[in-house]
Design a protein around this motif. Structure first.
Motif, PDB file in Angstrom:
ATOM      1  N   LYS A 155      69.148  47.575  55.612  1.00 30.57           N
ATOM      2  CA  LYS A 155      67.686  47.633  55.693  1.00 30.57           C
ATOM      3  C   LYS A 155      67.201  47.371  57.121  1.00 30.57           C
ATOM      4  O   LYS A 155      66.307  48.058  57.628  1.00 30.57           O
ATOM      5  N   TYR A 156      67.797  46.390  57.785  1.00 26.46           N
ATOM      6  CA  TYR A 156      67.439  46.092  59.182  1.00 26.46           C
ATOM      7  C   TYR A 156      67.718  47.298  60.081  1.00 26.46           C
ATOM      8  O   TYR A 156      66.882  47.687  60.887  1.00 26.46           O
ATOM      9  N   LEU A 157      68.903  47.888  59.932  1.00 23.40           N
ATOM     10  CA  LEU A 157      69.259  49.041  60.768  1.00 23.40           C
ATOM     11  C   LEU A 157      68.311  50.204  60.527  1.00 23.40           C
ATOM     12  O   LEU A 157      67.901  50.887  61.483  1.00 23.40           O
ATOM     13  N   GLU A 158      67.932  50.433  59.289  1.00 23.80           N
ATOM     14  CA  GLU A 158      66.981  51.507  58.978  1.00 23.80           C
ATOM     15  C   GLU A 158      65.616  51.228  59.601  1.00 23.80           C
ATOM     16  O   GLU A 158      64.934  52.139  60.032  1.00 23.80           O
TER      17      GLU A 158
ATOM     18  N   VAL B 183      82.300  47.789  54.124  1.00 24.72           N
ATOM     19  CA  VAL B 183      81.004  48.452  54.086  1.00 24.72           C
ATOM     20  C   VAL B 183      80.895  49.360  55.302  1.00 24.72           C
ATOM     21  O   VAL B 183      81.397  49.028  56.379  1.00 24.72           O
ATOM     22  N   VAL B 184      80.256  50.508  55.125  1.00 31.83           N
ATOM     23  CA  VAL B 184      79.971  51.405  56.238  1.00 31.83           C
ATOM     24  C   VAL B 184      78.478  51.323  56.517  1.00 31.83           C
ATOM     25  O   VAL B 184      77.656  51.460  55.597  1.00 31.83           O
ATOM     26  N   LEU B 185      78.148  51.067  57.781  1.00 35.76           N
ATOM     27  CA  LEU B 185      76.753  50.947  58.192  1.00 35.76           C
ATOM     28  C   LEU B 185      76.454  51.959  59.298  1.00 35.76           C
ATOM     29  O   LEU B 185      77.346  52.297  60.093  1.00 35.76           O
TER      30      LEU B 185
ATOM     31  N   HIS C 263      73.179  39.182  50.620  1.00 32.76           N
ATOM     32  CA  HIS C 263      72.653  38.445  51.777  1.00 32.76           C
ATOM     33  C   HIS C 263      73.107  39.008  53.116  1.00 32.76           C
ATOM     34  O   HIS C 263      72.592  38.606  54.164  1.00 32.76           O
ATOM     35  N   TYR C 264      74.088  39.912  53.106  1.00 28.92           N
ATOM     36  CA  TYR C 264      74.543  40.527  54.356  1.00 28.92           C
ATOM     37  C   TYR C 264      74.489  42.042  54.315  1.00 28.92           C
ATOM     38  O   TYR C 264      73.754  42.661  55.074  1.00 28.92           O
ATOM     39  N   TRP C 265      75.278  42.687  53.463  1.00 30.85           N
ATOM     40  CA  TRP C 265      75.379  44.144  53.550  1.00 30.85           C
ATOM     41  C   TRP C 265      74.046  44.841  53.293  1.00 30.85           C
ATOM     42  O   TRP C 265      73.646  45.710  54.080  1.00 30.85           O
ATOM     43  N   GLN C 266      73.344  44.512  52.225  1.00 29.71           N
ATOM     44  CA  GLN C 266      72.067  45.169  51.924  1.00 29.71           C
ATOM     45  C   GLN C 266      71.001  44.869  52.975  1.00 29.71           C
ATOM     46  O   GLN C 266      70.338  45.793  53.458  1.00 29.71           O
TER      47      GLN C 266
ATOM     48  N   HIS D  88      71.138  38.305  64.348  1.00 30.94           N
ATOM     49  CA  HIS D  88      71.717  37.857  63.078  1.00 30.94           C
ATOM     50  C   HIS D  88      70.597  37.308  62.186  1.00 30.94           C
ATOM     51  O   HIS D  88      70.525  37.614  60.995  1.00 30.94           O
ATOM     52  N   GLU D  89      69.715  36.525  62.787  1.00 29.83           N
ATOM     53  CA  GLU D  89      68.576  35.974  62.047  1.00 29.83           C
ATOM     54  C   GLU D  89      67.642  37.090  61.569  1.00 29.83           C
ATOM     55  O   GLU D  89      67.129  37.033  60.446  1.00 29.83           O
ATOM     56  N   ALA D  90      67.437  38.114  62.399  1.00 30.09           N
ATOM     57  CA  ALA D  90      66.582  39.233  61.990  1.00 30.09           C
ATOM     58  C   ALA D  90      67.171  39.954  60.778  1.00 30.09           C
ATOM     59  O   ALA D  90      66.441  40.437  59.915  1.00 30.09           O
ATOM     60  N   ILE D  91      68.481  40.016  60.698  1.00 27.98           N
ATOM     61  CA  ILE D  91      69.158  40.663  59.563  1.00 27.98           C
ATOM     62  C   ILE D  91      69.007  39.824  58.300  1.00 27.98           C
ATOM     63  O   ILE D  91      68.670  40.333  57.236  1.00 27.98           O
TER      64      ILE D  91
END
Length: 134
Positions: free
Chosen positions: A128-131, A11-13, A121-124, A30-33
């Motif tokens: 969203k967190y990074l955005e 995945v590219v983030l 549970h991780y990539w999506q 990690h929890e915030a993600i």
């Protein structure tokens, strides 16, 4: 012995590789993600747990800022299933970063659920967190 499979994914983030590496190892971020409590640390032998105990394992090797290796199992593994091994590589990709995943020895009976779990549970959620913080 039950059949085991290998999962590969990439995945590219939109963040630098080192930042993504640090986020994965920082329990609070990690929890915030993932929106679930996480136990994690960079030292070999540190326990790993996520998603209210649905995932568990041990940190096997951490090579900053590019490689994380964990023993890993989901609550759906059978008692006699051996732990799987998760390898995460964090690689620069221009102004973004690629996370390359190799997940070894995933029991065949949990394979599809683990494949989908990485996406949902991780990539999506990570994207969203990074955005939300940019």
């Amino acid at each position: 012995m039950a059949k085991r499979s290998i999962i590969t994914d990439s995945v590219v983030l939109p963040a630098p590789a080192g930042e993504l590496f640090e986020m994965y190892l920082d329990a609070q971020r990690h929890e915030a993600i993932t929106s679930h409590a996480v136990t994690i640390g960079p030292e070999s032998g540190t326990p790993f747990a996520a998603f209210d105990g649905m995932l568990s394992g041990t940190m096997l090797r951490v090579v900053p800022p590019q490689l994380i290796v964990q023993s890993w199992r989901s609550a759906h593994f059978h008692d006699d299933d051996p732990d799987s091994t998760l390898v995460l590589m964090f690689l620069p990709a221009g102004h973004k970063a690629r996370i390359h995943l190799v997940h070894l020895d995933v029991p065949a009976h949990d394979y599809q659920q683990v494949v989908e779990g990485w996406k949902t549970h991780y990539w999506q959620p990570w994207l969203k967190y990074l955005e939300s913080i940019r």
